[in-house]
Every structure is written in structure tokens, then in C-alpha cells.
Design an enzyme around this catalytic site. Structure first.
Site, PDB file in Angstrom:
ATOM      1  N   SER A  14       0.833  -1.200   0.000  1.00 21.39           N
ATOM      2  CA  SER A  14       0.000   0.000   0.000  1.00 21.39           C
ATOM      3  C   SER A  14       0.873   1.258   0.000  1.00 21.39           C
ATOM      4  O   SER A  14       1.794   1.387   0.791  1.00 21.39           O
ATOM      5  CB  SER A  14      -0.899  -0.008   1.243  1.00 21.39           C
ATOM      6  OG  SER A  14      -1.682   1.156   1.279  1.00 21.39           O
ATOM      7  N   GLY A  15       0.554   2.187  -0.908  1.00 16.92           N
ATOM      8  CA  GLY A  15       1.318   3.417  -1.020  1.00 16.92           C
ATOM      9  C   GLY A  15       2.428   3.356  -2.045  1.00 16.92           C
ATOM     10  O   GLY A  15       3.142   4.335  -2.243  1.00 16.92           O
TER      11      GLY A  15
ATOM     12  N   THR B 180      -2.358   1.827  -7.884  1.00 14.97           N
ATOM     13  CA  THR B 180      -3.555   2.403  -8.499  1.00 14.97           C
ATOM     14  C   THR B 180      -3.184   3.414  -9.578  1.00 14.97           C
ATOM     15  O   THR B 180      -3.782   3.441 -10.662  1.00 14.97           O
ATOM     16  CB  THR B 180      -4.419   3.076  -7.417  1.00 14.97           C
ATOM     17  OG1 THR B 180      -4.776   2.105  -6.422  1.00 14.97           O
ATOM     18  CG2 THR B 180      -5.685   3.660  -8.022  1.00 14.97           C
TER      19      THR B 180
ATOM     20  N   GLU C 285       1.743  -8.155   2.843  1.00 14.01           N
ATOM     21  CA  GLU C 285       1.562  -7.287   4.000  1.00 14.01           C
ATOM     22  C   GLU C 285       2.131  -7.929   5.247  1.00 14.01           C
ATOM     23  O   GLU C 285       1.860  -9.097   5.537  1.00 14.01           O
ATOM     24  CB  GLU C 285       0.069  -6.984   4.220  1.00 14.01           C
ATOM     25  CG  GLU C 285      -0.517  -6.090   3.139  1.00 14.01           C
ATOM     26  CD  GLU C 285      -1.924  -5.622   3.477  1.00 14.01           C
ATOM     27  OE1 GLU C 285      -2.495  -6.136   4.462  1.00 14.01           O
ATOM     28  OE2 GLU C 285      -2.435  -4.738   2.772  1.00 14.01           O
TER      29      GLU C 285
ATOM     30  N   ASN D 162      -0.944   5.408   2.947  1.00 11.99           N
ATOM     31  CA  ASN D 162      -1.366   5.896   1.640  1.00 11.99           C
ATOM     32  C   ASN D 162      -2.678   6.653   1.805  1.00 11.99           C
ATOM     33  O   ASN D 162      -3.591   6.187   2.480  1.00 11.99           O
ATOM     34  CB  ASN D 162      -1.556   4.705   0.680  1.00 11.99           C
ATOM     35  CG  ASN D 162      -1.856   5.151  -0.740  1.00 11.99           C
ATOM     36  OD1 ASN D 162      -1.837   6.348  -1.044  1.00 11.99           O
ATOM     37  ND2 ASN D 162      -2.145   4.212  -1.600  1.00 11.99           N
TER      38      ASN D 162
ATOM     39  N   SER E 294      -5.529   4.508  -0.621  1.00 10.20           N
ATOM     40  CA  SER E 294      -5.162   3.090  -0.637  1.00 10.20           C
ATOM     41  C   SER E 294      -6.339   2.249  -1.119  1.00 10.20           C
ATOM     42  O   SER E 294      -7.467   2.387  -0.649  1.00 10.20           O
ATOM     43  CB  SER E 294      -4.746   2.638   0.772  1.00 10.20           C
ATOM     44  OG  SER E 294      -4.489   1.265   0.790  1.00 10.20           O
ATOM     45  N   SER E 295      -6.093   1.357  -2.093  1.00 15.90           N
ATOM     46  CA  SER E 295      -7.120   0.432  -2.559  1.00 15.90           C
ATOM     47  C   SER E 295      -7.318  -0.642  -1.501  1.00 15.90           C
ATOM     48  O   SER E 295      -6.384  -1.355  -1.159  1.00 15.90           O
ATOM     49  CB  SER E 295      -6.706  -0.210  -3.891  1.00 15.90           C
ATOM     50  OG  SER E 295      -6.575   0.756  -4.894  1.00 15.90           O
TER      51      SER E 295
ATOM     52  N   GLY F 268      -0.376  -5.926  -2.224  1.00 14.62           N
ATOM     53  CA  GLY F 268       0.913  -6.604  -2.133  1.00 14.62           C
ATOM     54  C   GLY F 268       1.047  -7.344  -0.807  1.00 14.62           C
ATOM     55  O   GLY F 268       0.161  -7.381   0.032  1.00 14.62           O
TER      56      GLY F 268
END
Length: 1111
Positions: A110-111, A115, A393, A160, A163-164, A391
Site C-alpha cells: 500500500s502506497g 492504483t 503485508e 497511503n 489506498s485500494s 501486495g
């Protein structure tokens, strides 16, 4: 095919090494240093073969303009510096020209910019594909799906701001020309737990904040919402409301535009916002503990207004929703038993309902978008997929969500290694190069540990969820320890081999993933895997009149009741991942690995420790080792010869023979050993990157020599051309100067001639002008003499005429005096006797006429309220008053003729109110300027009122409003709906719209009010006769801010029904009949009224006394 002049540009004009396969030495430190060096110079993309490594710059760089897109369009991947556009173009052209379905797999934490990378790919495909109305429509729909899905699926996290919180795979479908004609979106594992709770510093999903910030007041009012996020429990607990980098209001408008472009209907958009508002309102529902008589725990709702608002939004009875939130139905031996939730159980059920509504709404949005963007006609299509998925984590506390996400990344890593090795092996075989075995970590053993049937962690978790009895997360961990104790990648504190490991908690297990070891807390694994929603809640949602909520909860349909247990969250995700792997294996993969440079989202800062961690779990060094296992560099013969032909005399400046022979001359000239080079069918392979860099160094030196030679020849040619140009210029300048000098002499002579001509013509003109002026003076002198002569003659004639006129006037005067003397002489005796009365009558008549004309000219306007009247002499005061009265009556009659029947009736009501309360009730003057509205609740259009009206046969509704009714026994004040019709008084429960009782209008005998400021009235009813139940309870007291209107209208209705006006008593005391008891009702001066509910009034009942006073 002609080669671009920029071929192999990745080896030039770059900082560091553009392709990490060419790193020497090939170590993790060298790779990180190369990334850092390129990042400092804003070169955020680096290749690993055909894999793009993207480092998030956290700033806007000029890398995505239309000019850059045109530069990368239809270019070989190595012709320009690394870029996402390069891999996007390679995938697009392979799909279009070679009919190979493609997929782009974007991964990273994330970040890291996943996206944004997917947006860049969509932007590139939209730019390079064809044009046309239908094609542009499809492109716009595909692009507009991004802001819609981001609003509902993205959130601000600690890492992020956008973040998705779900995985997304989009298949873009193209026709045979390569133009987009549709698409299909698949979503994976929305983080629905974020709906009910967030980590401190994070936010809920964007759409909640966008709705509150961007919706207008009308929309918010219809949704029962306020614009303050702090008012909602699901938004105010994390401490983060506003994000500087996000404009929620502008994004909300973009979401609405995007939904309209995609094809959402307006009622569908309204229904979506209603469900979002329902989730927010449900988050404010609070429960309080209650002890049941049987000793069990129960709960009540202390925020009934919130439940009422949600019920109104969803179209269901509030009591049904309250029951579903506080009770559940349990089937015991085919019997259904209602049991109460405890306070904690009700909160859990409420959160589960909110998460279910939001997650199912999100899935419906994806399906609805797919319906709009799918291919409309059956035809053969080509597909290019884009996978944007979470991704690997690793947090301080890792739960079920991290376990599922890391399982998906294990599968992606497995397919990545397999496809990369397969691609390498196929190229070696295609070029007839001996394949070299590559040692690498095969993570299939970890995938089997997680997903293997019957013995995998997911299978054991499902097994525990199906067991009857008290199954807990602890029993699940014990089962794992029993089944997986011998597995080398599984660790637990309960196992002998890990008993001394204090870094491993007792309520957790550890898996050794390809990216490193991760410790998972088992708390919540059972509940999150079950993902169950109580049947009462599902049935309550299905019973709603809201169209969309019924679609989202089909299992709530009683006619389709099924005892089959729904699949668990883990098994559903496993099936989705397997389907995704199958889909990816059917396509040609392209990879983008996104890397986050720091945790602070700061531009220009790269933290090596953070990047190292991501490099490891992304498997980038593994990828480099696979690419470097055989030959580090390979290139097509023609391109290699074109680039290095200057290194051998035989191939410079051009080579017309076979390309392989030319390359051999270059290799021999440079003294490269044979074991460093391999010749394939179409490519040359170089084993060591140092060999390639040595070739580049030799080429660079040779290019300097060639550049100097070219400069020398070019400068000589330029100087000669300059000399010849100057020589030609000298001849041209000479000829031009002679022409210029001759032209100048001619112009001077021409100017002198013109000056002479002007002088001559000026002299002749002055001579003619003098002659004309002389003639003009003679003419003016003759005219002046004529004027003088004619003036003398005219004055002489005028004097004669004046003399004659004076003589005629003198004769007339003499004649008048004579005639007057003669008349006076004849009538002198009679004149004094009759002249006085005639003169007097003349003056009186003149004054009367003047008075009437003044009145006529100064009449007031036709308005009946205009009190102006012209001032009159004292002698005509009575006449003026009579005329004023007549005029007022006349204009009142004209005004009344203009009024409608309704206006006349309204004025009669006001006149009646004046007769009843003027100078009697203190608050009467306040009601005079306010028109009587009657129906203050717009009850005539209410369906429930129409139902009551059909039952009671009420013809005409006269008044309707909420009133405060005083209890006869204890003086308590409750709010009820009072309806006055032409036949009866109706008291109705304003919440349920149930008729409590109906009193015929003729039963009203008397109405009592106090003379003070209170707004209360006592309605006295006739005593019941012949067992009539309508008036048995006796008189009643009501209060309302429109009490003057209520009493007036009720009195008129009684008069219309009985032909008699009821008695209206205004006094500080009155007697009331409450049941069989006669009670004296006393009003205390100073009571304000009931504008603020119960505030301002206190009613005390003591035996036969009732006192209304201030509290």
C-alpha cells in the site's frame, strides 16, 4: 524494417543502470544503490528484463504528457528509457498484431503507486487506440469506472492517502482493429471490516466523506444526514476526518458524473446514496443493557430516532428493524424461539449488518458497471487484462485479512517464477542455445500448506467452522499444531521446536513465506471466515420496500429458505484466486513491481531499509538471478550490428553481407573470448555484463573520434559555403545600391517639380479669391440699404395703425360709461333691495361646487383599509362625513365582489376570531397578521390519512397539526396528532398513524381558555347519553401554538353542524368534567406556551384541582 536512431537507448543518457540484469556485481546492495541513484535524478523506472520496477516519487513528474505517449508509441521496449508506457505499448501491440491475449500484473504494498500505475496504463491504451463515437464512449466509461470504484473501495491509511482496499482485475476487450469495445471487472476481498472500525489516523471509505462534503442541503435533508462527519460513530473514532491532499467535495461531483457516464439511472444513484446514509445512521445506533426476568441479558435501543430514520430510508417498519437488531430467532426441535441479544451481541449484529450492506453494495456496483461496459454484440475479441491487487503485508499485528492477502501473493509469486523461467527456457530453445538449470526457491510447498485439500490451513479452518459445539480460535490453533507440526514452514509456540522462541506469542502461528516470516494472530479467524449474518437481519432487509436492498439480500426471502450453509470467506477467496491464476496462465503476462520509497509520503526521500524489505518480498533479486542464470544480455543481430559497426574497419561505415559475419568481425576486432558469446538463430547472447559495458566504452571512444571527423568535414563545408554566399551577396549588394542611388536622384527631381507647380497654382487661386470677395461686399452693401429703407416705411405704417386703434378704444370706453350711467339712472331704486340675496346665493353655490370638485379630485384609493379623506370646511363637515361613509361602503362592496368563496370564508374565520378573543386573550394580537393555514402537515396527500378518511368518512379536513395533550389523571403532556374535520375531532398517534378516538363535532358544548399567554384550551363535551362512549372520558385539554385558529375553526364547525355557536369562556378558571369527577382548572399568569415541547408549562393534578403553572 528500418531501425529507429534511438535503438538501445537504455544504455545511453541514463543515470545508473536502466536494466538491472546488467548490474555488475549482481548483489542486493548494488541493486538498492542503483535504485537510489536513479530515484535522486527522477528516473523512477528500472527494468529487470521486461519487468518494470516503479518507485513512487510522491510528486508530479512530467512523464505522462501526450507528447511522451507519442514518443513511446510503436517503439521497441529497449529503444527508450524505462517507462510504464513501454511495457503497455509492448502488450498492446502483441495483443493487436499477434492476437496474443495480454495481462499486466501490478503488485506492491500500500502506497507504492499501484492504483496510479493502472491509471497510466488505461490512459495509454485510450490514447493510442482508435477514435470514433462508440469507441470514445467505451473509453470514457472504462476511464470513469476508476473514480467510482476508488470512491467506494479506497480509503486513507497510515501508508497511503488513496489506498485500494480491494483487489481489482479488469479485462479490456478489443475488436480485430485494436479498438476497445468493452470490458469486465472482477473484484477480490473488499476490506469490509473498515466500515465499522478503523486504525487511529486512518479513515473509512472515501464515499462517506465525499457524500457529506459534496452533497447539497436538499440531498442531505432527504437522506436524514448532516454535513459534519463528527456526528457519525463510524467516522469519528479514528481521529482523522480531513486529508489535505483530498478534495472530498470535488471528488463527490466526479463520482456522480462518472456514474452518469457509465450509465447508472438517477433512481439507482439515489438508492446507492440511501444505503450509504443507512450505514452511517446505523453506526449511531446505541444499545443499553437490560436484565430479563429469566436472568438472561438483553438490551434496548436508546437512539430510536436513528432507527426511525434508517427504517424510513429503507422502507421498512421501525419496529421490525428494532426487533432484528435486538433479538434473534433460534430453531430448537423445529420450533422457533426468540432470544434477546446482549449489549455486545447487538453491537456485533449491527456491525455485521453494516458490513454486509456495504460489501454487497460494492459487489452490485461492480456488476452494474460490468453490465454497462460489457461487449454489446457477440464477436471475436482480444483481451488485455490489468491486475491491481494488494501486495505482501506484514504488520505488527497480522490477522485473517493479512493471511488471505499473503496467500494470494504466494500464488502470484509462484506463477511469476514459473512464467519467467518458462519464457527464458522457450527463448533459449527457440534460439538453439543450451538451457542451463536455474536454482530458485519454489514456493509451491507454502501454497500447498495453505490451500491443500483436507490438510491445508484453509481446509482446517473450514473444518473447525463446521464443527458443532463451542469452537474457538484457540481450538483452531490446536488443530493447526496437530496437523502442521512437522511442516518446515510452520511454527507455533506450542511446538517443541519453538517453545523457547519468545518472539512468538502463544495465540499465534508463524509461516515462512517467500518474502519472509509472518506471525498471524488467530483472534477472529473463525468469525471472519464464517462471515455469517443472522437470518433475522437478512429477512428484515428483504422485507424492505427499497428495491436495491432486496436485491442485495436474496437469502432473506422466506419462500427460498435453505438450510445449506453458505461457503466460508476463505473457501470463496481460494476459488477466486484459482480462477484468477487460470485466467492469468491463459494470457501473456507483463509485470510492474511498485516500490514505496518511504513511510512519510515525502518527495525525494528513499529509505534503503524500507526499500530493501520490499525488494525481498517482491522477489526482485530472484527475478534478476533467473534472468542472469545464462546470458545477461541478448539482442537481434541487425540491431547489434547497427549499434557497434564502427568498432571494426570491415563493417564501417556500412556492411552489405550477412549480419552474423559482420558481428564476428566486430567480436574478433575487440578480442572477446568465444565462451563469452553465443550465436542463436536471430540473436546474439552475451554472458557477462562487463563485456557489454566494455563494448559500450569502446563504442563511446570511437563515437568521439567519428564526431571529431564529422565536425572537421562539416566545418570546412560550412566555411566554403559561407565564402560563396558572401561573394554572391557582394554582387547583389552592389547592384542593389546603384539602383537605390538612381531611384533617390529621380525622387529629388520629382519633388522639386511638384514644389514649383504648387507655388504657381497657389498664386492663381489667391487672385480669383480676391475678385470673388469684392463682388460679395458689393452685394451685401445693396442689401443693407434696402433693409434701412423698408424699416422706415414699416415704422411709419405702424404708427398710423396704433393711432387708429387708440381712437377706436376711446370711443368704446365713452360708450360703456354712457350706457352704465343710463342703466344706473333707470334701475337705481330697485338695486339695493334684491342684489344682496342674489350675491349671497351665488357665493354659497360657488363654495358648494368647489367643495364637491375638491372631494372628487382628492378621493382615496379603492383599498378598504385606506383611511385617507380630503379635508373639508367646517360648514360642510356633516356632508363630508356622509360622503366618506358612502364612498367606503361602495369600495367595500367592489372589493367583496372580487373575493373568492375561500377568501370570504377565511375572512369570516378571522372576523369570528376577533369577536371571540379581541381584548380578551393576550396572545390574540399575535395571530391577527398570520393567515389560518389549517393543514400544517400537508396531511391531505398522506396515504395513511386517506386510509383513516375512508374508514371514518371524513369529508372536509379543516385543521391538522401536532398538539400537546394533557393527561386528565396525572397532568403529563404527550404529543398527538389532532385533526379537525367538518364532522368530528380525531386524535391520532403521530408515529404510527393509528386512530385513538373520534369525537363528533356536535359533542362540543363549551371551550375555555385563559386570558394569559399560555396556548392551552379546555374542550368541554356534552354528558354521554344512552351509553355513548365518545364522551365518557370527559373534557380534554390540548395545547398548540395555533390555539386561536383551532378554537375558531372548531367553533365554526359546531355552528355549521348545530346552528348554535358553542360558548367560548375566557377566564383564569374553569370547571372541567374528567370522567365522573368535576375538576377546577386554574391558569397561572406568566406561562409562555408550548413552542419548545414540554418546556414552559407544568401541569399539576391534586384531587379536584388542576393547576397550570410555570415549572
Amino acid at each position: 524494417m528500418a531501425l529507429h536512431q534511438g535503438a538501445l537507448a537504455i544504455l545511453e543518457n541514463n543515470v545508473g543502470v536502466s536494466d538491472a540484469v546488467l548490474l555488475d556485481p549482481m548483489t542486493e546492495e548494488a541493486f538498492l544503490e542503483n535504485l537510489q541513484t536513479r530515484f535522486k535524478h527522477n528516473q523512477i523506472y528500472t527494468y529487470i528484463g521486461t519487468v518494470v520496477v516503479s518507485v513512487n516519487p510522491y510528486q508530479n513528474l512530467p512523464l505522462y504528457t501526450p507528447d511522451v505517449i507519442d514518443e513511446y508509441r510503436s517503439r521497441n521496449i529497449y529503444e527508450l528509457p524505462p517507462h510504464i508506457y513501454a511495457i503497455s505499448d509492448e502488450a498492446y501491440r502483441s495483443m493487436r498484431d499477434r492476437n496474443l491475449d495480454q495481462c499486466v500484473i501490478i503488485s506492491g504494498e500500500s502506497g507504492a503507486g499501484k492504483t496510479e500505475a493502472s491509471k497510466v496504463i488505461m490512459q495509454y491504451v485510450a490514447q493510442v487506440s482508435g477514435k470514433g463515437r462508440e469507441i470514445d464512449r467505451v473509453k470514457e466509461q472504462l476511464l470513469q469506472s476508476n473514480p467510482v470504484l476508488e470512491a467506494f473501495g479506497n480509503a486513507k491509511t497510515l501508508r497511503n492517502d488513496n489506498s485500494s482496499r480491494f483487489g481489482k482485475y479488469m479485462d479490456i476487450e478489443f475488436d480485430f482493429k485494436g479498438d476497445p469495445i468493452g470490458g469486465v471487472i472482477t473484484n477480490y476481498l473488499l476490506e469490509k471490516s473498515r466500515v465499522a472500525s478503523q486504525t487511529p489516523g486512518e479513515r473509512n471509505f472515501h464515499i462517506f466523506y465525499q457524500l457529506l462534503a459534496g452533497a447539497d442541503s436538499t440531498l442531505l435533508e432527504s437522506l436524514k444526514l448532516s454535513s459534519k462527519p463528527d456526528d457519525y460513530g463510524f467516522l469519528n473514532k479514528s481521529g482523522c476526518i480531513k486529508v489535505d491532499t483530498i478534495d472530498d467535495a470535488a471528488n463527490f461531483n466526479a463520482v456522480k458524473v462518472g456514474m452518469e457516464v457509465i450509465g447508472f439511472y438517477r433512481d439507482e444513484i439515489s438508492q446507492v446514496f440511501q444505503l450509504i446514509a443507512s450505514v452511517l445512521k446505523l453506526g449511531n445506533v446505541k444499545f443499553v443493557h437490560r436484565s430479563n426476568p429469566d436472568g438472561t441479558d438483553g438490551c434496548d435501543i436508546n437512539s430510536g430516532q436513528e432507527v426511525s430514520d434508517v427504517a424510513q430510508l429503507l422502507g421498512c417498519p421501525a419496529k421490525d428493524l428494532t426487533s432484528a437488531l435486538t433479538q434473534r430467532t433460534v430453531e430448537v426441535k423445529r420450533e422457533k424461539v426468540k432470544t434477546d441479544f446482549s449489549e455486545e451481541g447487538a453491537t456485533y449484529a449491527r456491525d455485521a449488518l453494516c458490513k454486509a450492506i456495504y460489501s454487497r453494495l460494492f459487489s452490485w456496483l461492480v456488476e452494474r458497471i460490468n453490465d454497462s461496459i460489457k461487449v454489446k454484440h457477440e464477436q471475436k475479441t482480444k483481451v488485455m487484462g490489468v491486475l491491481d491487487i494488494y501486495g505482501f503485508e506484514v504488520f505488527k499485528t497480522n490477522n485473517f485479512e493479512q493471511f488471505i492477502i499473503n496467500y494470494c501473493n504466494e500464488k502470484l509469486q509462484q506463477i511469476f517464477i514459473e512464467l519467467t523461467l518458462k519464457e527464458e527456457q522457450e527463448e533459449y530453445i527457440r534460439e538453439s542455445i543450451e538451457w542451463i538449470h536455474v536454482d530458485y526457491f519454489n514456493n509451491a510447498v507454502i501454497c500447498d500448506l495453505i490451500e491443500k485439500n483436507n490438510v491445508g490451513i484453509l481446509a482446517l479452518l473450514d473444518e473447525q467452522c463446521l464443527l458443532p459445539g463451542n469452537v474457538t480460535d484457540k481450538t483452531f490453533l490446536e488443530k493447526l499444531n496437530q496437523k502442521c507440526k512437522d511442516h518446515p514452514h510452520y511454527e507455533s509456540r506450542a511446538l517443541r521446536k519453538n517453545q523457547s522462541d519468545r518472539t512468538l506469542p502463544h495465540d499465534a502461528f508463524r509461516l515462512k513465506h517467500y518474502a519472509g516470516s509472518v506471525t498471524y494472530k488467530v483472534d477472529g479467524f473463525i468469525d471472519k471466515n464464517n462471515d455469517l449474518l443472522y437470518r433475522d437481519l437478512s429477512q428484515a432487509m428483504y422485507a424492505c420496500n427499497h428495491k436495491l436492498i432486496r436485491k442485495l439480500f436474496p437469502e432473506g426471502n422466506p419462500s427460498q429458505k435453505s438450510l445449506k450453509r453458505p461457503p466460508t470467506a476463505g473457501s470463496q477467496f481460494k476459488v477466486s484466486v484459482q480462477a484468477l491464476m487460470k485466467n492469468l496462465l491463459s494470457k501473456n503476462p507483463n509485470y510492474i513491481r511498485c516500490v514505496k520509497p518511504n513511510d512519510d509520503k515525502s518527495a525525494g526521500v528513499l529509505d534503503l531499509d524500507i526499500v530493501k524489505h520490499q525488494v525481498r518480498y517482491l522477489g526482485l533479486m530472484e527475478n534478476i538471478r533467473v534472468k542472469r542464470a545464462g546470458y545477461a544480455f541478448r539482442q537481434v543481430y541487425a540491431q547489434f550490428l547497427y549499434r557497434y559497426k564502427m568498432l571494426a574497419d570491415e563493417t564501417w561505415p556500412s556492411w552489405s553481407g550477412d549480419a552474423v559475419e559482420g558481428i564476428k568481425y566486430i567480436i574478433a576486432n575487440q578480442g572477446i573470448p568465444d565462451d563469452e558469446i553465443a550465436f542463436g538463430k536471430s540473436k546474439i547472447f552475451i554472458r557477462n555484463p562487463k563485456t557489454l559495458f566494455d563494448l559500450e566504452g569502446q563504442r563511446r571512444e570511437r563515437m568521439h573520434f567519428l564526431a571529431t571527423l564529422i565536425q572537421k568535414v562539416w566545418r570546412g563545408r560550412v566555411k566554403r559555403q559561407h565564402f560563396l554566399l558572401m561573394k554572391r551577396s557582394q554582387v547583389i549588394i552592389s547592384s542593389r545600391f546603384r539602383g537605390y542611388w538612381g531611384q533617390k536622384q529621380y525622387k529629388r527631381k520629382k519633388q522639386a517639380t511638384l514644389v514649383l507647380q504648387c507655388g504657381t497654382r497657389r498664386w492663381k487661386a489667391r487672385k480669383v479669391l480676391a475678385e470673388l470677395k469684392y463682388q460679395r461686399r458689393l452685394l451685401l452693401a445693396a442689401i443693407f440699404c434696402q433693409k434701412l429703407r423698408r424699416g422706415v416705411q414699416a415704422r411709419k405704417l405702424l404708427a398710423e395703425l396704433k393711432l387708429q386703434k387708440r381712437m377706436e378704444w376711446a370711443v368704446t370706453v365713452i360708450h360703456k360709461y354712457y350706457m352704465g350711467w343710463k342703466v344706473r339712472k333707470n334701475y337705481k331704486p330697485k338695486f339695493r333691495r334684491i342684489a344682496g340675496p342674489k350675491v349671497a346665493r351665488f357665493f354659497v353655490t360657488a363654495l358648494k361646487r368647489k367643495f364637491l370638485f375638491d372631494v372628487r379630485d382628492n378621493l382615496p384609493s379603492l383599498s378598504p383599509v385606506d383611511n385617507k379623506w380630503p379635508t373639508s370646511p367646517k360648514m360642510y363637515k356633516d356632508a363630508s362625513d356622509q360622503l366618506q361613509v358612502l364612498h367606503h361602503r361602495w369600495r367595500c362592496r367592489k372589493y367583496r365582489k372580487k373575493l373568492s368563496e375561500f377568501q370570504k370564508y377565511t375572512l369570516r374565520e378571522k372576523l369570528t376570531a376577533s369577536a371571540l378573543f379581541k381584548d380578551k386573550k393576550v396572545i390574540y394580537p399575535e395571530s391577527v397578521p398570520i393567515p389560518f393555514k389549517g393543514d400544517y402537515l400537508d396531511l391531505r396527500g398522506d396515504l395513511k390519512w386517506k386510509k383513516i378518511q375512508s374508514i371514518t368518512s371524513e369529508i372536509n379536513l379543516v385543521f391538522a397539526d401536532l398538539v400537546y395533550k394533557v393527561n386528565r389523571n396525572d397532568g403529563k403532556i404527550v404529543q398527538q396528532l389532532l385533526v379537525v374535520s367538518s364532522q368530528a375531532l380525531l386524535v391520532i398517534d403521530h408515529k404510527t398513524m393509528i386512530l385513538k378516538y373520534r369525537i363528533p363535532i356536535e359533542y362540543i358544548d363549551k371551550i375555555s381558555l385563559s386570558p394569559y399567554q399560555d396556548k392551552l384550551a379546555v374542550f368541554h363535551l356534552k354528558k354521554p347519553q344512552n351509553g355513548d362512549n365518545f364522551a365518557k372520558k370527559g373534557d380534554f385539554i390540548i395545547g398548540n401554538e395555533h390555539i386561536i385558529e383551532i378554537v375558531t375553526k372548531a367553533a365554526l364547525c359546531v355552528r355549521n353542524q348545530t346552528n348554535n355557536m358553542p360558548e367560548i369562556h375566557v377566564g383564569p378558571q374553569c370547571n372541567g368534567q374528567f370522567g365522573n369527577t368535576s375538576v377546577q382548572v386554574s391558569f397561572q399568569q406568566g406561562v409562555k406556551g408550548l413552542e419548545t415541547g414540554l418546556a414552559g408549562v407544568k401541569v399539576t393534578r391534586k384531587k379536584k384541582m388542576m393547576l397550570i403553572s410555570e415549572p
